[in-house]
Design an enzyme around this catalytic site. Structure first.
Site, PDB file in Angstrom:
ATOM      1  N   LYS A  21      -0.383  -5.295  -4.297  1.00 60.44           N
ATOM      2  CA  LYS A  21       0.318  -4.369  -3.397  1.00 60.44           C
ATOM      3  C   LYS A  21      -0.632  -3.257  -2.949  1.00 60.44           C
ATOM      4  O   LYS A  21      -1.724  -3.084  -3.539  1.00 60.44           O
ATOM      5  CB  LYS A  21       1.523  -3.789  -4.131  1.00 60.44           C
ATOM      6  N   TYR A  75     -16.982  26.493   0.718  1.00 65.72           N
ATOM      7  CA  TYR A  75     -15.814  27.292   1.088  1.00 65.72           C
ATOM      8  C   TYR A  75     -15.317  28.139  -0.076  1.00 65.72           C
ATOM      9  O   TYR A  75     -15.280  27.667  -1.223  1.00 65.72           O
ATOM     10  CB  TYR A  75     -14.662  26.369   1.511  1.00 65.72           C
TER      11      TYR A  75
HETATM   12  C1  LIG Z   1       2.369  -2.467  -9.783  1.00 64.79           C
HETATM   13  C2  LIG Z   1       3.158  -3.367 -10.634  1.00 64.79           C
HETATM   14  C3  LIG Z   1       2.518  -4.211 -11.547  1.00 64.79           C
HETATM   15  C4  LIG Z   1       1.053  -4.089 -11.884  1.00 64.79           C
HETATM   16  O1  LIG Z   1       0.900  -2.935 -12.667  1.00 64.79           O
HETATM   17  P1  LIG Z   1      -0.519  -2.466 -13.276  1.00 64.79           P
HETATM   18  O2  LIG Z   1      -0.182  -1.333 -14.148  1.00 64.79           O
HETATM   19  O3  LIG Z   1      -1.337  -2.057 -12.097  1.00 64.79           O
HETATM   20  O4  LIG Z   1      -1.096  -3.632 -13.969  1.00 64.79           O
HETATM   21  C5  LIG Z   1       3.299  -5.129 -12.233  1.00 64.79           C
HETATM   22  N1  LIG Z   1       4.640  -5.189 -12.036  1.00 64.79           N
HETATM   23  C6  LIG Z   1       5.280  -4.373 -11.171  1.00 64.79           C
HETATM   24  C7  LIG Z   1       6.750  -4.472 -11.022  1.00 64.79           C
HETATM   25  C8  LIG Z   1       4.569  -3.432 -10.453  1.00 64.79           C
HETATM   26  O5  LIG Z   1       5.208  -2.605  -9.628  1.00 64.79           O
END
Ligand SMILES: *Cc1c(COP(=O)(O)O)cnc(C)c1O
Length: 379
Positions: free
Chosen positions: A41, A261
């Site tokens: 994702k 800055y």
């Molecule tokens: C993002 C996600 C994962 C992967 O999680 P990590 O901590 O990055 O390994 C797995 N299952 C769900 C439902 C997620 O949202």
């Protein structure tokens, strides 16, 4: 997006797809009998869905998890044969979009289950989906009682092709946390009510919690991209993202001079400063600016760690290279901001965030170099 040539970008993001594949194979080995999928994702955690997905496919990964249906569409174009789960579930009125692209929604409520089953009846076949049950994170998923209602609703259930039963852990990165065992027990109870369906509970950290968290499929994300999925143990994963900023200018400042800055950093001795072409627009957190009193963030340049000084600005940042041998840094020399010496977890810690946020907020203004695809890897 047209690629930015290395010589015209102030900063270079190299993505090591060999390391990515290695990490996936490592997790697969750990998963034992369970299938190893991949969470891709957020544009492959910011590293580019197209090359990331192709590399994982080459390594042998067949099941993928994205958040949004549009991400699923993008992934489908890269991987026509992959199993793709949409973690955000079924968006209202969008069943046809999912069905045409063969995307499997991870259904999170009885409403979604009814909509998917009803659409499948019109479409002429039982469509694949996951059932996501909430076992204690209280984020997405069927409440336990709602899952019981689904089981009682035979008509809906019979209209679904449930290929996966899943839940998500809240505290997998904290192995002794009691919620882990509670969620596992709750998930095992859920599984017993829908026997014969493949089950998946573990994210990256979950894979390291032990065999009874691995079930039939694990869904690591961050560990694939080099994040440390363990606690208080050296990171077993290889770094994948290497972010470097090129030196644009060197200058000598006198004791008492300030840099950047708001004049937040003052030289306490005559100092040599290098200004790098990477700033918060490029995803370098502004929180990496001079941090007092915790001690500065660091970059790695010419074989040494050097402190970040003053404010990170939009396009640049300054480092103190006084400790380096004279002449070892020139215009164009690159400093590693993230990568093999400066780990993403360490840098995220300096910035008060987590590796996930650091990676997914990387900018788009640098040259992106992908190495290690077997097929033509132009990304
Ligand atoms: C993002 C996600 C994962 C992967 O999680 P990590 O901590 O990055 O390994 C797995 N299952 C769900 C439902 C997620 O949202």
């Amino acid at each position: 997006m047209t690629p930015i040539p290395e010589d015209l970008a102030g900063a270079v993001l190299s993505i090591d797809l060999v390391a990515l594949k290695h990490n996936w194979l490592r997790l697969k080995a750990l998963a034992g009998k369970a299938e190893c999928g991949a969470a891709v994702k957020g544009n492959g955690y910011g590293l580019g869905i197209d090359p990331v997905a192709r590399a994982l496919w080459e390594a042998g990964c067949r099941s993928y998890f994205v958040a949004r249906p549009k991400e699923g569409e993008e992934l489908r174009q890269v991987l026509p044969e992959a199993t793709i789960y949409i973690l955000d579930g079924l968006f209202a009125g969008q069943a046809e979009f999912y069905a045409k692209l063969n995307l499997c929604p991870a259904l999170i409520s009885i409403d979604e289950a009814r909509e998917w089953a009803a659409f499948g009846r019109v479409y002429g076949r039982k469509l694949p989906c996951a059932i996501h049950v909430d076992t204690g994170i209280n984020r997405l998923g069927f409440a336990m009682a709602e899952f019981d209602s689904l089981l009682a609703d035979r008509f809906t259930l019979e209209g679904l092709n449930v290929t996966l039963l899943m839940s998500h852990l809240a505290c997998a990165d904290d192995p002794p946390h009691p919620l882990n065992q509670r969620q596992r027990a709750a998930f095992d109870a859920v599984r017993a009510k829908l026997p014969g369906v493949a089950a998946s509970l573990a994210n990256s950290a979950g894979v390291f919690l032990g065999d009874d968290y691995r079930h039939d499929l694990v869904r690591p994300g961050i560990a694939l991209y080099g994040g440390n999925p363990t606690q208080n143990v050296a990171n077993p994963m290889h770094p994948v993202a290497i972010l470097e900023g090129a030196v644009m200018q060197l200058r000598d400042v006198a004791e008492g001079d300030t840099v950047g800055y708001s004049a937040t950093w003052t030289a306490h001795r005559p100092s040599r400063i290098a200004v790098l072409g990477a700033g918060y627009k490029d995803g370098v957190p502004r929180a990496l600016s001079s941090r007092e009193p915790q001690g500065p963030a660091q970059v790695f340049i010419s074989g040494r760690r050097c402190p970040v000084i003053g404010r990170i600005s939009m396009d640049m940042m300054a480092i103190d290279i006084t400790e380096l041998p004279p002449g070892s840094v020139r215009r164009g020399t690159r400093a590693e901001i993230l990568g093999r010496h400066i780990g993403i977890d360490e840098a995220a810690g300096w910035a008060g965030t987590i590796s996930y946020e650091l990676l997914t907020r990387l900018g788009s203004r640098y040259a992106r170099l992908y190495t290690g695809l077997e097929s033509d890897g132009t990304a």
